[in-house]
Design an enzyme around this catalytic site. Structure first.
Site, mmCIF file in Angstrom:
data_model
loop_
_atom_site.group_PDB
_atom_site.id
_atom_site.type_symbol
_atom_site.label_atom_id
_atom_site.label_comp_id
_atom_site.label_asym_id
_atom_site.label_seq_id
_atom_site.Cartn_x
_atom_site.Cartn_y
_atom_site.Cartn_z
ATOM 1 N N SER C 115 0.695 -1.165 -0.063
ATOM 2 C CA SER C 115 0.045 -0.072 -0.177
ATOM 3 C C SER C 115 0.779 1.253 -0.109
ATOM 4 O O SER C 115 1.793 1.447 0.427
ATOM 5 C CB SER C 115 -0.868 0.089 1.176
ATOM 6 O OG SER C 115 -1.330 1.179 1.425
ATOM 7 N N GLN C 136 1.159 -0.017 -5.062
ATOM 8 C CA GLN C 136 -0.067 0.578 -5.375
ATOM 9 C C GLN C 136 0.480 2.179 -5.484
ATOM 10 O O GLN C 136 1.243 2.630 -4.625
ATOM 11 C CB GLN C 136 -1.071 0.573 -4.076
ATOM 12 C CG GLN C 136 -1.846 1.510 -3.905
ATOM 13 C CD GLN C 136 -2.678 1.460 -2.789
ATOM 14 O OE1 GLN C 136 -2.202 1.645 -1.717
ATOM 15 N NE2 GLN C 136 -4.158 1.555 -3.021
ATOM 16 N N THR C 164 -4.582 2.776 -7.863
ATOM 17 C CA THR C 164 -6.048 2.928 -7.351
ATOM 18 C C THR C 164 -6.802 4.295 -7.839
ATOM 19 O O THR C 164 -6.316 5.224 -7.650
ATOM 20 C CB THR C 164 -6.123 2.768 -5.879
ATOM 21 O OG1 THR C 164 -5.517 1.397 -5.596
ATOM 22 C CG2 THR C 164 -7.170 2.860 -5.201
ATOM 23 N N ARG C 173 -16.321 6.943 6.431
ATOM 24 C CA ARG C 173 -16.412 5.801 7.226
ATOM 25 C C ARG C 173 -16.790 6.011 8.740
ATOM 26 O O ARG C 173 -15.941 6.612 9.497
ATOM 27 C CB ARG C 173 -15.020 5.296 7.291
ATOM 28 C CG ARG C 173 -14.526 4.807 5.837
ATOM 29 C CD ARG C 173 -13.207 4.467 5.519
ATOM 30 N NE ARG C 173 -12.549 4.656 4.174
ATOM 31 C CZ ARG C 173 -11.520 4.417 3.695
ATOM 32 N NH1 ARG C 173 -10.318 4.283 4.403
ATOM 33 N NH2 ARG C 173 -11.209 4.620 2.290
ATOM 34 N N LYS C 260 -7.037 -0.507 -10.321
ATOM 35 C CA LYS C 260 -7.917 -1.114 -9.198
ATOM 36 C C LYS C 260 -9.043 -0.059 -9.110
ATOM 37 O O LYS C 260 -8.794 1.187 -8.672
ATOM 38 C CB LYS C 260 -7.028 -1.169 -7.985
ATOM 39 C CG LYS C 260 -7.616 -1.541 -6.761
ATOM 40 C CD LYS C 260 -6.590 -2.035 -5.791
ATOM 41 C CE LYS C 260 -7.715 -2.644 -4.547
ATOM 42 N NZ LYS C 260 -8.099 -1.441 -3.783
ATOM 43 N N HIS C 284 -13.242 -1.151 -3.439
ATOM 44 C CA HIS C 284 -12.460 -0.520 -2.192
ATOM 45 C C HIS C 284 -13.005 -1.373 -0.923
ATOM 46 O O HIS C 284 -13.039 -0.650 0.178
ATOM 47 C CB HIS C 284 -12.600 1.081 -2.128
ATOM 48 C CG HIS C 284 -11.236 1.444 -1.705
ATOM 49 N ND1 HIS C 284 -10.143 2.049 -2.446
ATOM 50 C CD2 HIS C 284 -10.630 1.529 -0.251
ATOM 51 C CE1 HIS C 284 -9.051 2.201 -1.671
ATOM 52 N NE2 HIS C 284 -9.231 2.265 -0.509
ATOM 53 N N ARG C 287 -15.544 0.646 1.267
ATOM 54 C CA ARG C 287 -14.927 1.651 2.015
ATOM 55 C C ARG C 287 -15.194 3.220 1.607
ATOM 56 O O ARG C 287 -14.977 4.141 1.986
ATOM 57 C CB ARG C 287 -13.729 1.534 2.565
ATOM 58 C CG ARG C 287 -13.375 0.285 3.218
ATOM 59 C CD ARG C 287 -12.001 -0.266 3.378
ATOM 60 N NE ARG C 287 -11.135 0.680 4.377
ATOM 61 C CZ ARG C 287 -11.060 0.290 5.704
ATOM 62 N NH1 ARG C 287 -11.594 -0.747 6.108
ATOM 63 N NH2 ARG C 287 -10.311 0.951 6.593
#
Lengths: 388, 388, 388, 388
Positions: C115, C136, C164, C173, C260, C284, C287
């Site tokens: 990540s 990523q 991404t 969230r 992604k 995702h 999220r």
């Protein structure tokens, strides 16, 4: 509750609220007898749930200054699109329960159908002059016994005869088995203790209980009490019931003859062909074949199969005025209510059943106003939508 | 809560959280009045649940450097695709509730619609200069009374007139019956004791309660208090409301005229044909005909029936920014929010409603960014998918 | 737990059991960070529920003496049809969490994707020699910053670059908001007290917490700690991200380039057209845009739009071996697992992630045997059935 | 319970009630072994739920004076449309469980299928003379071992041979893992303490437990106890099972050969083509591939694929007489019941299984009467309706 009941029932603002009151008022085995269904209670639940699958799409601007809730059946007007369907043992809810309920129906301007398993007799009800009055009959192994019922019904000038076809073998009602509400009863000490807490019911019904009997059967020369006769009643019914019996009954009874318990479109079409005057789409309130469809799910296919030749009536899960409108939009001429009337009886006798009619009348009237209609025959498929 | 409320509301991170705060702040009969629906609350639940049946399919790579949340209506721009719909008794949530909510709407750059059953008058709101301001009217048995409302609305230079068509007979709201929130009220001692625990609300509202009245009706020469007038208000409405009344209203009011409470596509098409300027797809928040469809379920058919001739607005169950995007993708020009604004008022007055707008603005902006769009008119059927 | 953890994890017989262990091991705000989704968590729930909508129809008699679980991607073999997807803050689960998870992936013969928000750097992971390793990246307002990430990734010889696209604005969230797991954190005293009960986690992580940072950003010349950088990270992302950026990235990176966060078939088709090497169907993990469809619901349409030009990968709700088979049957080349790997880390670090791979390997192998197949490419639409 | 059990079981008015009794009677790990399924138990739940998706539409007026519940299979009449399917470890429910169940089946006029994992041997059952008796076999890595089973079955004059095809690798039954009901067992002290509360079971089974073994395997020259043999049994099964093995078995066994575990229509068609005598649509009671469809959901497609060439049998979730009627209407010749028979054994041994047959017989008979039929072959698609 006994004393205050006549006031208490006015607090029932819905059929569901009246059911909750009945649950508090009745000994549990008796409440469960009014409330339960067969086996997994699938059909019982589906009856109510299926109404919710249809949605009413209002058109407010059609103008509904005053609503006419009446419907025509067999050339006569009923003031409401609902009537009382036959229920056994109404006399367990309130002394002289059948006559109390019939009075409330007549006061509301609609019909009452007496059960074969009533605690009063065919003649008792007729003697009150209450009308319209319908009578439920069965086909017994001894056809002479059926004939006697029909002749008594004719002699007492009933307005219609209802042949129930879906109860030739009694359904598997497991709540009754668990509660010992069987023939003969086998209540546990705990059940009996619980019953004693229902003071209002005990005070009203206590004196009458030992003398309670199935009136029509006694009158018919079968001097038996509730324990022994109910078992016998079940044995007396003939599972070989067929169209030949219906044809035979048609020859015996000249007035309106109605088949109750029709679900299959083919059976409905056959009824129309054989000169029956109306069918009642019914699954016996989910008390007979568990796994049978909800009545409102079969209604459109039955209506289509009959093609307008004879009226189609419906019972099963009618708990709101909107349910009645949906059934009308799908082609039902009239709905029968059964459990709500027992709950009304249990709460306040005739006044409780009158209250039940009040609730339905106001809900039907309001739903008609909100739909923007003035007469029930304005309803059609275009007013409905399948949910989801 | 009274003192800390202005801070407290900042913790509301969603409409649901604000509802939970309102539930704590308000006496239960009042919270239930804001929260409940008719009969089984089927339509109330469906309104919210139906939004979840649509899914938003993002295309992230369309680039959305900054989002424009504004929409055009009647030739003017609103900064947001939501506005405040008419709700009676906002003044029970917070002193001068209607004006507080209207200020928050104006600050957010959008419109506010005053309820006929507001605690302030048509003129009170106009005097503040808040705009755009819309006024809700009804058709009364006494058409002169309706005419008076319209003339007052015109004299006070309102931007639009909203005729509510689905409330000519009041819905059967059983939570209000259970809570004694009826006309006249009949709170139980327990209810009253519970109310006393809502200190913040009591301190704010206590002094004002005895003087609280339906402002527009008082002004209209009906000097009555809330108890007697509300009952009368209901009697005053004319269930014979029809297209003729709409045509008549069209002659009285020259500005934008909007029908609120349209669900049936035929009725929507007729509105467009008769020179109405917009329709609001609404079932009165599930408070009128229980069993009516969710508004978003009818939206596509209404949009199709209108065929672009006039704008289609929608209310019912809008609780998230994503709900607004879905309604836009299905053809709605704008959404009205009602309950969320009452909850905002209950929590912190104008600041609470401002917070509600903040929540929606951020959720709409984020949802647009994640969808990859910069303007709401980029949304169309291709951005949606039926769930499951 | 600290001491016995390495043994304890062997009791995890399923991903669900491992999640339950992680819930016990982690402070609640941290567990909720791994477990939660955006807003109503609709998309989160749908991801898992949608897998259950497909049923696998076995043909046992095809013979599967030994199963080959490997898949080919970009000309290389992976021993399993799953790999580890990028998750931020893995270092909060276990010291050096990213490297622990990567080791477990390599030991299982599959790939690991680092990540951007890892606690180790691009170079730290490369220094271990673990492969295949993917990186990523994001498109920042400062494109030079993105370029620097790409150059570091190339210099460290990563096997693939994953852009991404669905996180240019951070999702809403609400569990994190409620828990104070925000930037900066605002844990309540109660939360802090609760954290202290997670002894194992505190003993392991306590010393490292003050020094914990987003490694890649520090390395990139941004010497900031977790509090300040995370807020900045969010500001750094550019919501104007578009196909032009993708084209630009394509010129910077010569190896496999993967998008992604693709859900819309049109976007997938465009990716194939523009020389992207693979797409990951992802929302995702629920999220980001709440209300987006489940990934497996979009998979068939994405596969159809791409028409075999490039591989389609999938993440979202993969919790069982059977889920992987279903995704394969619908056209996915490979699945990414994210949350299960965090739970594995939380329970026992590298050994926990190894255990997670064991669970999946055994479940996939058993499901293949029971389906009667020996290779994953035997699966097709004929092996599936829509439920209900 | 031990003493009163023979009376107690008479209170079981349904299979569900018998299951509840078994839950009380058995140690939890053993009850869970009878009750549980693989992984998420999706398929387990679907098996039962899928029956409810079909509704039975009665035609009461066809006349059903007496019902004939018998069915024909392989040229012979069974008195009931249900038989007992193979279940391992029946001997854990009741001493000599398999023979007790077989006696009850024979007394009910129907067939019993012995499991390969029975505690008695092929020869033990044959020695009782109980018939019809069927034998379950598997394909082992050592084909000679399979051959030996078949030869013993032939020598003992069994009526049919059932090849189970969906269990070449054991399913992932997580209740058993949690309970330590594994090979070898690892019951916790708590589990052992709980077991001690099941006095009736302990008194009956206690003396036999140490000597309990897999009879058929011992006889086959594998003198091993339950712990070691069960693990070995699993290893002995050959996942490379294919149509070639079926053809080979066909040459070994001249009587009726049945494939159990067919779900895919193609596999069913192939079975008919290769001279198999019947297929059993089965997913092993949800104990093998979790995510496989409910058996009744696949039944119509299997029946269609076979096109009447050979009989189609079904197991899975049969809990009510109505379930059997539905399966018949969809084309099944006969249903196998497995769990209900284990629960019957657990409650009262042979008398409990006899009670289970009583329950089914009465429910089937009543459902036939209420459907208005006298023979099961009157049932067809026209008697069913998809729910909802």
């Amino acid at each position: 509750m006994s004393g205050s009941a006549p006031e208490w029932h006015r607090k029932a603002y819905s059929v569901a609220a009246m059911r909750a009151m009945a649950r508090r008022a009745l000994p549990r085995p008796i409440f469960d007898f009014t409330d339960g269904g067969a086996e997994n209670e699938y059909t019982l639940r589906r009856n109510e749930a299926a109404h919710a699958q249809y949605e009413l799409v209002p058109r407010s601007l059609r103008g509904s200054p005053a609503r006419d809730l009446s419907v025509e059946l067999f050339g006569k007007r009923l003031a409401l699109p609902i009537m009382i369907g036959p229920t056994g043992l109404s006399g367990l809810m309130w002394p002289q329960g059948e006559i109390a309920a019939a009075r409330a129906a007549a006061a509301a301007g609609t019909a009452f159908c007496l059960s074969h398993a009533s605690t009063c007799t065919i003649e008792d009800l007729a003697a009150t002059g209450i009308a319209p009055r319908w009578m439920q009959v069965f086909i017994y192994r001894d056809r002479g016994f059926t004939k006697e019922f029909v002749e008594r019904t004719a002699a007492s000038q009933y307005d219609a005869l209802v042949l129930t076809i879906d109860n030739q073998m009694t359904g598997n009602r497991e709540r009754d088995i668990r509660n010992g509400f069987t023939i003969p009863p086998s209540f546990s000490p705990l059940d009996k203790a619980m019953m004693a807490t229902k003071i209002g019911w005990l005070m009203r019904m206590g004196p009458a209980l030992p003398k309670l009997t199935f009136g029509n059967y006694v009158r018919a020369g079968q001097p038996m009490d509730m324990k022994t006769l109910a078992a016998k009643m079940s044995e007396m019914l003939d599972p070989s019931l067929s169209w030949a019996d219906v044809d035979w009954l048609r020859t015996l009874w000249k007035g309106p003859l109605i088949l109750k318990g029709v679900l299959h479109p083919e059976e409905a079409a056959e009824a129309a062909k054989r000169g029956i005057d109306a069918v009642i789409v019914s699954n016996h309130g989910g008390r007979q074949l568990d796994g049978a469809p909800a009545t409102v799910d079969m209604l459109p296919r039955v209506v289509e199969a009959i093609g307008g030749r004879i009226p189609v009536l419906l019972d099963g899960g009618i708990r709101r005025g909107a349910d009645v409108l949906k059934a009308r939009a799908l082609g039902a001429a009239l709905c029968l209510v059964a459990r709500p009337q027992l709950w009304g009886l249990a709460v306040a006798g005739e006044a409780g059943v009158a209250r039940m009619f009040d609730i339905f009348r106001r809900e039907i009237d309001r739903a008609m106003a909100l739909m923007g209609i003035t007469r029930l025959d304005q309803l059609g498929p275009d007013d409905l939508r399948k949910a989801g």
